[in-house]
Design a protein around this motif. Structure first.
Motif, PDB file in Angstrom:
ATOM      1  N   GLU A  49      21.299  -2.712  -6.881  1.00 35.80           N
ATOM      2  CA  GLU A  49      22.643  -2.408  -7.381  1.00 35.80           C
ATOM      3  C   GLU A  49      22.612  -2.047  -8.859  1.00 35.80           C
ATOM      4  OE1 GLU A  49      25.935  -4.793  -6.163  1.00 35.80           O
ATOM      5  OE2 GLU A  49      24.745  -5.850  -4.676  1.00 35.80           O
ATOM      6  N   PRO A  50      21.785  -1.066  -9.214  1.00 37.21           N
ATOM      7  CA  PRO A  50      21.550  -0.842 -10.642  1.00 37.21           C
ATOM      8  C   PRO A  50      22.812  -0.419 -11.391  1.00 37.21           C
ATOM      9  CG  PRO A  50      20.678   0.974  -9.357  1.00 37.21           C
ATOM     10  CD  PRO A  50      21.100  -0.065  -8.385  1.00 37.21           C
ATOM     11  N   PHE A  51      23.712   0.236 -10.691  1.00 33.49           N
ATOM     12  CA  PHE A  51      24.896   0.722 -11.409  1.00 33.49           C
ATOM     13  C   PHE A  51      26.105  -0.165 -11.137  1.00 33.49           C
ATOM     14  CE2 PHE A  51      22.626   4.875 -10.258  1.00 33.49           C
ATOM     15  CZ  PHE A  51      21.707   4.673 -11.267  1.00 33.49           C
ATOM     16  N   GLY A  52      25.843  -1.318 -10.518  1.00 39.57           N
ATOM     17  CA  GLY A  52      26.921  -2.232 -10.159  1.00 39.57           C
ATOM     18  C   GLY A  52      27.830  -2.621 -11.306  1.00 39.57           C
ATOM     19  N   PRO A  53      27.242  -2.986 -12.470  1.00 40.04           N
ATOM     20  CA  PRO A  53      28.120  -3.464 -13.543  1.00 40.04           C
ATOM     21  C   PRO A  53      28.863  -2.342 -14.284  1.00 40.04           C
ATOM     22  CG  PRO A  53      25.835  -4.201 -13.831  1.00 40.04           C
ATOM     23  CD  PRO A  53      25.828  -3.141 -12.811  1.00 40.04           C
ATOM     24  N   LEU A  54      28.620  -1.085 -13.899  1.00 42.86           N
ATOM     25  CA  LEU A  54      29.215   0.013 -14.677  1.00 42.86           C
ATOM     26  C   LEU A  54      30.581   0.412 -14.117  1.00 42.86           C
ATOM     27  CD1 LEU A  54      26.036   2.235 -14.990  1.00 42.86           C
ATOM     28  CD2 LEU A  54      26.834   0.445 -16.528  1.00 42.86           C
ATOM     29  N   GLN A 100      33.354   5.947 -13.279  1.00 43.91           N
ATOM     30  CA  GLN A 100      32.910   7.265 -13.751  1.00 43.91           C
ATOM     31  C   GLN A 100      31.444   7.233 -14.201  1.00 43.91           C
ATOM     32  OE1 GLN A 100      36.250   6.757 -15.794  1.00 43.91           O
ATOM     33  NE2 GLN A 100      37.137   7.249 -13.810  1.00 43.91           N
ATOM     34  N   THR A 101      31.112   6.181 -14.959  1.00 40.06           N
ATOM     35  CA  THR A 101      29.740   6.086 -15.440  1.00 40.06           C
ATOM     36  C   THR A 101      28.765   5.998 -14.264  1.00 40.06           C
ATOM     37  OG1 THR A 101      30.658   4.832 -17.260  1.00 40.06           O
ATOM     38  CG2 THR A 101      28.286   4.896 -17.112  1.00 40.06           C
ATOM     39  N   ARG A 102      29.189   5.307 -13.207  1.00 39.62           N
ATOM     40  CA  ARG A 102      28.325   5.193 -12.023  1.00 39.62           C
ATOM     41  C   ARG A 102      27.997   6.552 -11.458  1.00 39.62           C
ATOM     42  NH1 ARG A 102      30.075   0.134  -8.496  1.00 39.62           N
ATOM     43  NH2 ARG A 102      28.428   0.937  -7.196  1.00 39.62           N
ATOM     44  N   GLN A 103      29.015   7.419 -11.396  1.00 37.88           N
ATOM     45  CA  GLN A 103      28.781   8.742 -10.811  1.00 37.88           C
ATOM     46  C   GLN A 103      27.862   9.560 -11.705  1.00 37.88           C
ATOM     47  OE1 GLN A 103      32.404  10.600  -9.579  1.00 37.88           O
ATOM     48  NE2 GLN A 103      32.864   8.927  -8.177  1.00 37.88           N
ATOM     49  N   VAL A 104      28.078   9.459 -13.013  1.00 36.48           N
ATOM     50  CA  VAL A 104      27.210  10.185 -13.938  1.00 36.48           C
ATOM     51  C   VAL A 104      25.774   9.701 -13.791  1.00 36.48           C
ATOM     52  CG1 VAL A 104      26.720  10.640 -16.361  1.00 36.48           C
ATOM     53  CG2 VAL A 104      29.082  10.612 -15.556  1.00 36.48           C
TER      54      VAL A 104
END
Lengths: 262, 270
Positions: free
Chosen positions: B163-168, B171-175
Motif C-alpha cells: 500500500e505504498p500510496f496509502g497515506p497520500l 490526487q497525489t496517489r494518481q500522480v
C-alpha cells in the motif's frame, strides 16, 4: 512580541531585582534595614568583588579548572553511557541481569559518593571528574538504551531489504538513532557535568568555582559567595549557548515543533 | 513470460499470540508472479495481504508451504526484491540524496559514483532540486518519491509494494501511480502490489488477486486485466472495459469487505 521588546522586558526584570536589592540592603525602611548586609551583602559590593577577580586574574585559573573538570566528566560519562547503552540494548539478557543494580546506583544521591571519590582519587580534579561522570553516565546511558531499542521497525526492515548487513545496520540505523537521543539530552548532561564539578569542588578541593564559593562562605564573605554564584551562572549560560549551537549543527535532520508537517 | 519471479506454494502464515493461541493469518495461499508481470493483491482490511508480501520479502517465515524466487526456495531475506513500505521508511538522519545513494554504498559502490547515480534517480522521480532536503522537510508525496528512487536504484528484479500510496491524498496517489507505471515500463520488473483500493489495482496491474476477509484468509479470485498499455491512470478509469471489470470484481470483493467489517467490529466489542 518583537525581539527587542522581549529583550528589554527581560533586562527590566534584572534591573528591578538589582535596584530593589541595593535599596533594601542600604536604605532603612521604618528604621530597619530589611536585608542586613551581613547576610545579603549588596549589588555594588558583589559587583566590585567580581571586577576584582577579573582584574587581578585569579578567577581565570578557577574557571579553567571547573571547565576542564566539566569537559572531562562529560566526555568520559558520555563515552561510557554510549558504550554500555549500546551493549545493553543489543544484549537483552545482560540488560535484564544488571537492571536492579543500574536502578540502585541511579537512585543513589551522587553527593554521598563525593567523600569516597575524594578518598580514592585525592583532592585534585579527578575526584570531581568522577562525581560528574556518575551523573552524566546515567543520563546518556538511559537515552542511548532507549534510542537503540526504539528504532522504528519499518526503518530497520527497510535497511535489511536494502541489503544492509548487521554491521551496516549498526552504522546507518542504530548508531544515528542512538546519537540523536543522546544529543537531545545534551543540555541536561552538560549541565550535570558542571554540577558534578562544582559540588565536588565545594566539598573539598584547592581550586575551581566551587572552591571559591566555599572559601568565601568559610569567612562569612557573603559578597564573595554571591559573586561566585553570579560568575557560575554566567559560565553555565555560556556553555549552554555553546551546546545549543552544537545541537543545531548536529540535529538539522530533526523536525522542530515549528515545522510539524505530516 | 515463462519464468516465475515469485511463487507462493500453499503458503500458510500463522502467529503465536501472547496467550499461547495460534492465529492463522493466511491459509494455503497459491500465487505466482511471472517475470515482468504486475500483480495487485486486493482485500479487505486485516486480510493478511501485507503479511503475504512480507513472506515474499523473506521478512516473515511461512508456517507451512514454500516460497520460491526464480525457482529457488527462499531461505532468508529476498535479495532480488526491493520493498516499498506503507509507512515512512526513509532514514530521517540522511538527506534525500544520501537516502537514495545508500543502497549502492552498502554494496561498495564508491561514494561519488553512488551520489551521481542517486542524483539521476532523484531527477527521474521529479525531485532533482530537493537532493539536500531531509525527509521531514519533504511532503508525504515527495517522501514516497524518494523511497521509490531508493528502492529502484538497486535495480531489484522484483518490486514488492505494501500500500505504498496509502497515506497520500487522492490526487497525489494518481500522480504517483502514473510515475510508477512510467518507471516500470522502462524495464518491466515483476511487481507484487498490495492495496485495498480496487480501482488503483485495476488501473495499474496485469492481474488482480482478491483475498477473503481474515483470519485464515485465502485467495478467492484472480482476474486478468486486458487494458492496453501504456495506460494513463486518469483516463483508464473512464474506459468501458475498466468499468465492466470493476463491477465483476467488486461483486466478489463486496461480500468480503462486509465480512471483514463485521469481524472487526465484533472484535472490538469483545
Amino acid at each position: 512580541m518583537s525581539r527587542l521588546t522581549l529583550l528589554s522586558l527581560q533586562l527590566l526584570v534584572a534591573v528591578v531585582a538589582i535596584v530593589l536589592w541595593q535599596v533594601l540592603s542600604t536604605v532603612p525602611v521604618f528604621g530597619k534595614i530589611l536585608l542586613p548586609p551581613f547576610f545579603f551583602s549588596n549589588p555594588v559590593d558583589v559587583f566590585s568583588q567580581i571586577v576584582k577577580w577579573f582584574a587581578s586574574g585569579v578567577i581565570w585559573k578557577h574557571l579553567w579548572i571547573t571547565l576542564w573538570e566539566s569537559i572531562l566528566a562529560f566526555v568520559i560519562g558520555s563515552l561510557g553511557g554510549v558504550l554500555v547503552g549500546f551493549w545493553f540494548a543489543r544484549q537483552p539478557l545482560v540488560a535484564a541481569v544488571f537492571d536492579p543494580y543500574v536502578k540502585m546506583v541511579n537512585a543513589l544521591p551522587r553527593v554521598v559518593l563525593a567523600p569516597i571519590f575524594a578518598l580514592w582519587l585525592g583532592l585534585g580534579i579527578w575526584s570531581k571528574v568522577a562525581l560528574g561522570v556518575t551523573l552524566v553516565f546515567f543520563i546518556v546511558f538511559f537515552n542511548v538504551y532507549q534510542g537503540v531499542k526504539e528504532v522504528s521497525r519499518t526503518v530497520l526492515d527497510n535497511g535489511r531489504m536494502l541489503g544492509m548487513s548487521e554491521q551496516q545496520l549498526m552504522r546507518h540505523v542504530y548508531w544515528p538513532s542512538a546519537l540523536s537521543w543522546m544529543f537531545s539530552s545534551l543540555h541536561t548532561s552538560v549541565g550535570f557535568a558542571v554540577v558534578g564539578a562544582v559540588v565536588g569542588e565545594y566539598l573539598g578541593s584547592a581550586a575551581g568555582l566551587g572552591y571559591l564559593i566555599q572559601q568565601a562562605e568559610g569567612v562569612f564573605d557573603v559578597a564573595g559567595v554571591f559573586a561566585g554564584m553570579f560568575v557560575l551562572s554566567a559560565f553555565v549560560l555560556l556553555i549552554d549557548m555553546g551546546v545549543t549551537m552544537v545541537e543545531r549543527r548536529l540535529l538539522v535532520w530533526r523536525p522542530t515543533a515549528a515545522d510539524g508537517r505530516g | 513470460m515463462t519464468t516465475t519471479a515469485v511463487a507462493l506454494e500453499d503458503t500458510k502464515v500463522a502467529f503465536r499470540l501472547g496467550d499461547g493461541r495460534v492465529y492463522t493469518a493466511v491459509e494455503e495461499a497459491q500465487l505466482t508472479v511471472g517475470q515482468g508481470e504486475f500483480v495487485a493483491i486486493v482485500g479487505p482490511t486485516g486480510c493478511g495481504k501485507s503479511t503475504l508480501l512480507n513472506v515474499a520479502a523473506g521478512l516473515l517465515k511461512p508456517a507451512a508451504g514454500s516460497v520460491k524466487v526464480f525457482d529457488r526456495p527462499l531461505a532468508s531475506l529476498n535479495r532480488d526484491a526491493g520493498y516499498l513500505f506503507q509507512a515512512d521508511a526513509l532514514f530521517p538522519w540522511k538527506t534525500a540524496i544520501d537516502n537514495v545513494a545508500i543502497g549502492l554504498e552498502i554494496k561498495g559502490t564508491p561514494r561519488p559514483e553512488a551520489l551521481a547515480r542517486a542524483q539521476k534517480w532523484l531527477t527521474s522521480v521529479g525531485l532533482g532540486a530537493f537532493a539536500n532536503r531531509y525527509p521531514h522537510m519533504l511532503s508525504g508525496g515527495q517522501r514516497k518519491r524518494v523511497a521509490l528512487a531508493q528502492v529502484l536504484i538497486r535495480d531489484p528484479k522484483i518490486l514488492l509494494m505494501d500500500e505504498p500510496f496509502g497515506p497520500l491524498d487522492a490526487q497525489t496517489r494518481q500522480v504517483m501511480g502514473n510515475l510508477l507505471l512510467e518507471l516500470w515500463s522502462a524495464d518491466r520488473k515483476a511487481v507484487l502490489f498490495v492495496t485495498h483500493d480496487l480501482e488503483e489495482a485495476i488501473a495499474l496491474a496485469d492481474r488482480v488477486v482478491i483475498m477473503s476477509a481474515g483470519p485464515s484468509s485465502r485467495i478467492i479470485g484472480d482476474w486478468r486485466v486486458e487494458l492496453a498499455r501504456p495506460r494513463d491512470i486518469f483516463e483508464v478509469r473512464l474506459d468501458k472495459e475498466f468499468h465492466a471489470l470493476h463491477r465483476e470484481i467488486w461483486s466478489v470483493l463486496k461480500d468480503e469487505v462486509m465480512k471483514g467489517y463485521a469481524q472487526s467490529t465484533q472484535a472490538e466489542a469483545v
